[in-house]
Design an enzyme around this catalytic site. Structure first.
Site, PDB file in Angstrom:
ATOM      1  N   TYR A   1       0.841  -1.202   0.000  1.00 18.35           N
ATOM      2  CA  TYR A   1       0.000   0.000   0.000  1.00 18.35           C
ATOM      3  C   TYR A   1       0.873   1.248   0.000  1.00 18.35           C
ATOM      4  CZ  TYR A   1      -2.805   3.773   2.008  1.00 18.35           C
ATOM      5  OH  TYR A   1      -3.397   4.991   2.242  1.00 18.35           O
ATOM      6  N   ALA A   2       1.814   1.318   0.939  1.00 14.49           N
ATOM      7  CA  ALA A   2       2.706   2.476   1.020  1.00 14.49           C
ATOM      8  C   ALA A   2       3.528   2.615  -0.255  1.00 14.49           C
ATOM      9  CB  ALA A   2       3.621   2.351   2.231  1.00 14.49           C
TER      10      ALA A   2
END
Length: 335
Positions: free
Chosen positions: A152-153
């Site tokens: 996600y990051a």
């Protein structure tokens, strides 16, 4: 003005769209209505927006480039605010492809739409997760952010990099903002506050990860919306470069800004605030830190304050209280 917002059925997109509509702007909301969480909740948010004559919803996925581009061509927005994304740090461990499709391919489609529309300002939602386990606090926008702990990051950092290239190549004025643990009414059911309050009402255990030793820079939704609205009118340019702390690129009209108050709270302080407002103790289940979690987030608000003259200030007592009041009122509609 004419705002094209992706993700208007989502938590932040709903609040931003409602604020802009109340202020007299036109909004086109683009949302895929994905079933990542309750469609009843998303439909309730949209129902609150369609009451405004100047709101127009379009239901389609970001990956549907043809529909996205047709919508921007017809609407001719002054500003695009790209909030839609596959959210959730932990879910990225289970289904990384959802993040590839939405946060990378979908974001590239938005960049292309902004280029084609010759938009006046493109604003993009990124995340404090890009800082990873940065040991230096507070997190400053100029800090290295090249060691993401989750896909996600990584997908959000990649979106920032793609947007910078478009700002350079096509002179698209672009501001990317990094959010810090946003909470408040109409929030997502997978977020800690929502889960904790629901569990306490149902007399269930709340799961506290990291043995409660983590801390977060909580940002109340109204403060976040204020900051986005303020930044929308601040076009990245040398005319507003902030000496010493700015991320304004020398290669194009591109800037990254933290949206956080710089007042982190411990997870147990957060839990105790909920208990106080609910008037009952929680059944606590202490668990180890989950894979991909970071021990703390802590925003430096200096650049935001220098650009807009204000920063998030609403404290946990007020913010959690507003959420609990909302949840109790709307529980039958959204559960």
């Amino acid at each position: 003005m004419r705002y094209f917002i992706t993700g208007t059925a989502g938590f932040i997109g709903f609040h931003l769209a409602r604020r802009l509509l109340q202020d007299g702007h036109e909004v086109l909301g683009f949302d895929g209505m994905t079933p990542y969480y309750s469609l009843k909740l998303k439909e309730a948010r949209v129902a609150g927006l369609v009451q405004f004559p100047s709101f127009r919803p379009v239901e389609a996925m970001l990956e549907d480039r043809e529909t996205l581009h047709a919508a921007t061509r017809e609407f001719k927005p002054d500003v695009i605010v790209h909030l839609a994304a596959q959210a959730g740090v932990r879910y990225s461990l289970e289904n990384p492809k959802a993040y590839l499709d939405s946060n990378l391919i979908g974001s590239w489609n938005v960049l292309e739409a902004a280029r084609e529309a010759n938009v006046g300002h493109l604003l993009l939602a990124s995340t404090s997760s890009v800082y990873g386990a940065n040991p230096d606090i507070p997190f400053r926008e100029t800090d290295k952010a090249d060691e993401p702990l989750t896909f996600y990051a990584a997908s959000k950092k990649a979106m920032e990099a793609m947007a910078h290239s478009y700002a350079h190549l096509y002179k698209i004025p672009t501001t990317a903002f990094r959010f810090f643990t946003v909470y408040g009414p109409w929030g997502r059911p997978d977020m800690a506050l929502f889960k904790f309050v629901k569990a306490m009402i149902e007399d269930q255990e709340i799961e506290i990860y990291g043995e409660g030793k983590m801390s977060r820079d909580f940002t109340y939704i109204d403060d976040l919306v204020d900051s986005i609205v303020d930044l929308a009118s601040i076009i990245p340019s040398e005319d507003n470069r902030v000496a010493g702390i700015d991320t304004l690129s020398h290669q194009g009209p591109f800037r990254i800004v933290n949206i956080g108050g710089g007042q982190p709270a411990g997870l147990m302080d957060f839990v105790e605030t909920i208990e106080k407002i609910m008037g009952k103790p929680a059944k606590r289940k202490m668990l180890p830190m989950q894979q991909g979690d970071v021990p703390r987030t802590f925003a430096s608000p200096d650049l935001l304050l220098a650009l807009t003259g204000r920063k998030p200030e609403i404290g946990l007592n007020e913010g959690v209280g507003a959420f609990v009041e909302w949840y109790l009122e709307h529980r039958s509609q959204i559960d």
